[in-house]
Motif scaffolding. Sequence first.
Motif, PDB file in Angstrom:
ATOM      1  N   LEU A   1       0.845  -1.191   0.000  1.00 37.65           N
ATOM      2  CA  LEU A   1       0.000   0.000   0.000  1.00 37.65           C
ATOM      3  C   LEU A   1       0.880   1.239   0.000  1.00 37.65           C
ATOM      4  O   LEU A   1       1.698   1.430   0.903  1.00 37.65           O
ATOM      5  N   VAL A   2       0.727   2.059  -1.031  1.00 41.92           N
ATOM      6  CA  VAL A   2       1.521   3.281  -1.166  1.00 41.92           C
ATOM      7  C   VAL A   2       0.737   4.433  -0.554  1.00 41.92           C
ATOM      8  O   VAL A   2      -0.380   4.741  -1.003  1.00 41.92           O
ATOM      9  N   LEU A   3       1.320   5.077   0.445  1.00 42.54           N
ATOM     10  CA  LEU A   3       0.668   6.207   1.116  1.00 42.54           C
ATOM     11  C   LEU A   3       1.104   7.507   0.461  1.00 42.54           C
ATOM     12  O   LEU A   3       2.305   7.725   0.234  1.00 42.54           O
ATOM     13  N   PRO A   4       0.169   8.391   0.151  1.00 40.58           N
ATOM     14  CA  PRO A   4       0.507   9.663  -0.496  1.00 40.58           C
ATOM     15  C   PRO A   4       1.392  10.513   0.417  1.00 40.58           C
ATOM     16  O   PRO A   4       1.453  10.297   1.638  1.00 40.58           O
ATOM     17  N   PRO A   5       2.077  11.493  -0.179  1.00 44.37           N
ATOM     18  CA  PRO A   5       2.904  12.387   0.636  1.00 44.37           C
ATOM     19  C   PRO A   5       2.055  13.103   1.678  1.00 44.37           C
ATOM     20  O   PRO A   5       0.873  13.390   1.470  1.00 44.37           O
ATOM     21  N   GLY A   6       2.666  13.383   2.803  1.00 43.16           N
ATOM     22  CA  GLY A   6       1.951  14.089   3.866  1.00 43.16           C
ATOM     23  C   GLY A   6       1.916  13.270   5.131  1.00 43.16           C
ATOM     24  O   GLY A   6       2.716  12.336   5.330  1.00 43.16           O
ATOM     25  N   ASP A   7       0.981  13.600   6.000  1.00 44.59           N
ATOM     26  CA  ASP A   7       0.863  12.954   7.290  1.00 44.59           C
ATOM     27  C   ASP A   7       0.322  11.543   7.125  1.00 44.59           C
ATOM     28  O   ASP A   7      -0.831  11.332   6.715  1.00 44.59           O
ATOM     29  N   ALA A   8       1.130  10.539   7.446  1.00 43.38           N
ATOM     30  CA  ALA A   8       0.713   9.149   7.306  1.00 43.38           C
ATOM     31  C   ALA A   8      -0.382   8.782   8.292  1.00 43.38           C
ATOM     32  O   ALA A   8      -1.127   7.809   8.060  1.00 43.38           O
ATOM     33  N   ALA A   9      -0.507   9.550   9.377  1.00 45.81           N
ATOM     34  CA  ALA A   9      -1.485   9.212  10.405  1.00 45.81           C
ATOM     35  C   ALA A   9      -2.914   9.240   9.867  1.00 45.81           C
ATOM     36  O   ALA A   9      -3.798   8.546  10.377  1.00 45.81           O
ATOM     37  N   ARG A  10      -3.165  10.017   8.823  1.00 47.74           N
ATOM     38  CA  ARG A  10      -4.541  10.128   8.319  1.00 47.74           C
ATOM     39  C   ARG A  10      -5.005   8.858   7.625  1.00 47.74           C
ATOM     40  O   ARG A  10      -6.194   8.739   7.286  1.00 47.74           O
ATOM     41  N   TRP A  11      -4.099   7.904   7.405  1.00 49.41           N
ATOM     42  CA  TRP A  11      -4.488   6.645   6.772  1.00 49.41           C
ATOM     43  C   TRP A  11      -4.495   5.484   7.776  1.00 49.41           C
ATOM     44  O   TRP A  11      -4.544   4.326   7.391  1.00 49.41           O
ATOM     45  N   ALA A  12      -4.490   5.819   9.069  1.00 43.35           N
ATOM     46  CA  ALA A  12      -4.437   4.779  10.099  1.00 43.35           C
ATOM     47  C   ALA A  12      -5.642   3.841  10.018  1.00 43.35           C
ATOM     48  O   ALA A  12      -5.519   2.624  10.223  1.00 43.35           O
ATOM     49  N   ASP A  13      -6.824   4.370   9.717  1.00 44.50           N
ATOM     50  CA  ASP A  13      -8.012   3.527   9.636  1.00 44.50           C
ATOM     51  C   ASP A  13      -7.932   2.543   8.471  1.00 44.50           C
ATOM     52  O   ASP A  13      -8.370   1.390   8.578  1.00 44.50           O
ATOM     53  N   VAL A  14      -7.373   3.005   7.344  1.00 43.75           N
ATOM     54  CA  VAL A  14      -7.227   2.125   6.180  1.00 43.75           C
ATOM     55  C   VAL A  14      -6.276   0.989   6.507  1.00 43.75           C
ATOM     56  O   VAL A  14      -6.541  -0.186   6.195  1.00 43.75           O
ATOM     57  N   VAL A  15      -5.153   1.307   7.143  1.00 44.09           N
ATOM     58  CA  VAL A  15      -4.177   0.286   7.518  1.00 44.09           C
ATOM     59  C   VAL A  15      -4.807  -0.705   8.491  1.00 44.09           C
ATOM     60  O   VAL A  15      -4.629  -1.929   8.368  1.00 44.09           O
ATOM     61  N   ALA A  16      -5.536  -0.194   9.477  1.00 42.07           N
ATOM     62  CA  ALA A  16      -6.171  -1.081  10.458  1.00 42.07           C
ATOM     63  C   ALA A  16      -7.163  -2.024   9.790  1.00 42.07           C
ATOM     64  O   ALA A  16      -7.237  -3.216  10.137  1.00 42.07           O
ATOM     65  N   ASP A  17      -7.935  -1.545   8.830  1.00 42.62           N
ATOM     66  CA  ASP A  17      -8.900  -2.395   8.130  1.00 42.62           C
ATOM     67  C   ASP A  17      -8.196  -3.500   7.337  1.00 42.62           C
ATOM     68  O   ASP A  17      -8.666  -4.646   7.302  1.00 42.62           O
ATOM     69  N   GLN A  18      -7.084  -3.153   6.713  1.00 46.10           N
ATOM     70  CA  GLN A  18      -6.332  -4.136   5.937  1.00 46.10           C
ATOM     71  C   GLN A  18      -5.808  -5.247   6.847  1.00 46.10           C
ATOM     72  O   GLN A  18      -5.942  -6.441   6.536  1.00 46.10           O
ATOM     73  N   LEU A  19      -5.237  -4.879   7.965  1.00 41.31           N
ATOM     74  CA  LEU A  19      -4.689  -5.869   8.883  1.00 41.31           C
ATOM     75  C   LEU A  19      -5.803  -6.720   9.492  1.00 41.31           C
ATOM     76  O   LEU A  19      -5.639  -7.936   9.681  1.00 41.31           O
ATOM     77  N   ALA A  20      -6.941  -6.093   9.801  1.00 46.00           N
ATOM     78  CA  ALA A  20      -8.065  -6.843  10.366  1.00 46.00           C
ATOM     79  C   ALA A  20      -8.617  -7.859   9.383  1.00 46.00           C
ATOM     80  O   ALA A  20      -9.179  -8.891   9.784  1.00 46.00           O
ATOM     81  N   ALA A  21      -8.451  -7.593   8.101  1.00 47.70           N
ATOM     82  CA  ALA A  21      -8.937  -8.519   7.070  1.00 47.70           C
ATOM     83  C   ALA A  21      -7.949  -9.646   6.797  1.00 47.70           C
ATOM     84  O   ALA A  21      -8.192 -10.487   5.922  1.00 47.70           O
TER      85      ALA A  21
END
Length: 311
Positions: free
Chosen positions: A206-226
Amino acid sequence: MESAARNEGHRPWWKGRLGWGLLVALGLGVVSVVVDQGGVLLRVGAVIAISGMVLTVVVDAYLRIEQAVERQREREAGLLETQRRLADVLASLKALGDASPACHDFLVGVAEDWRRAEERNSVFMLWILEDQQREFRARLRNLAEGRTTMDRRTERAFRSSGLADFVEMHVLSATHVEYWRTPPGRRYLRIQKDAQRTGLRVRRVLVLPPGDAARWADVVADQLAAGIELSLILAEEIPAEYDWFLRKDRALLTDRGGVTGVFLPSSSAEQPPAAYEGFFTTEIQQVLETRHILETLAAYEHAPSELYPAA
């Protein structure tokens, strides 16, 4: 030549080659006798007649042998052609016999429809039939070689029930991370989670766009939960020469038969995902390119725990 020989066998003897030869030889002998009136030439005429008759018989026998040899060659050529046609028919029957029931029923239906189209005896119908069968053969050949463009309906089937037929997916998600927050994205993630129960292994980069990575924490959590084997890449860390790697999503898929192909969704960095559309191929060029991209980007991957300690 064979028909001519048969006709010759049915003609009266005096119309044949041998009959004429014997008559000519006998005529020459008679003329010699008449001219000589019983002298020395009588014996010469008799010799001429007998010699001519013998020569005629020999020449006729030779010609008949030549005709017989030629007829035998024609018969052998005919037998070889018949053998070739029978081999083609047997090969077709074997292919039909080896076909699956669905393929068998389809071919029988095609043969029946083809016959009905030809029975119309319309030049326009035959033109259309020729064009359509040429187009169908081209599409089927591309499908057999692993090249096909998936429409919306086909792609939905690929993302749902089709996943159970694969054993591994190695995916590069480089565009539109926000897709995983949408209803289609969440639904697709659930489908992948369910498919893992049948033995599917999903690895996602998963490539995260430039900027604050924290704003994608929910997406990462959903991926790991799956249950996704997730690794993360920060777009700003990728060298400029590899920028084109991130312009399109792609995935390597291996099915239960051990065949590996590439799935290229329709979305790109400039175009948001079009629902359930894309391109799938097993062309070696596309497979090698995708492997090269994934192997090159592996040097820039982060474990989720590096960016999200709570993950």
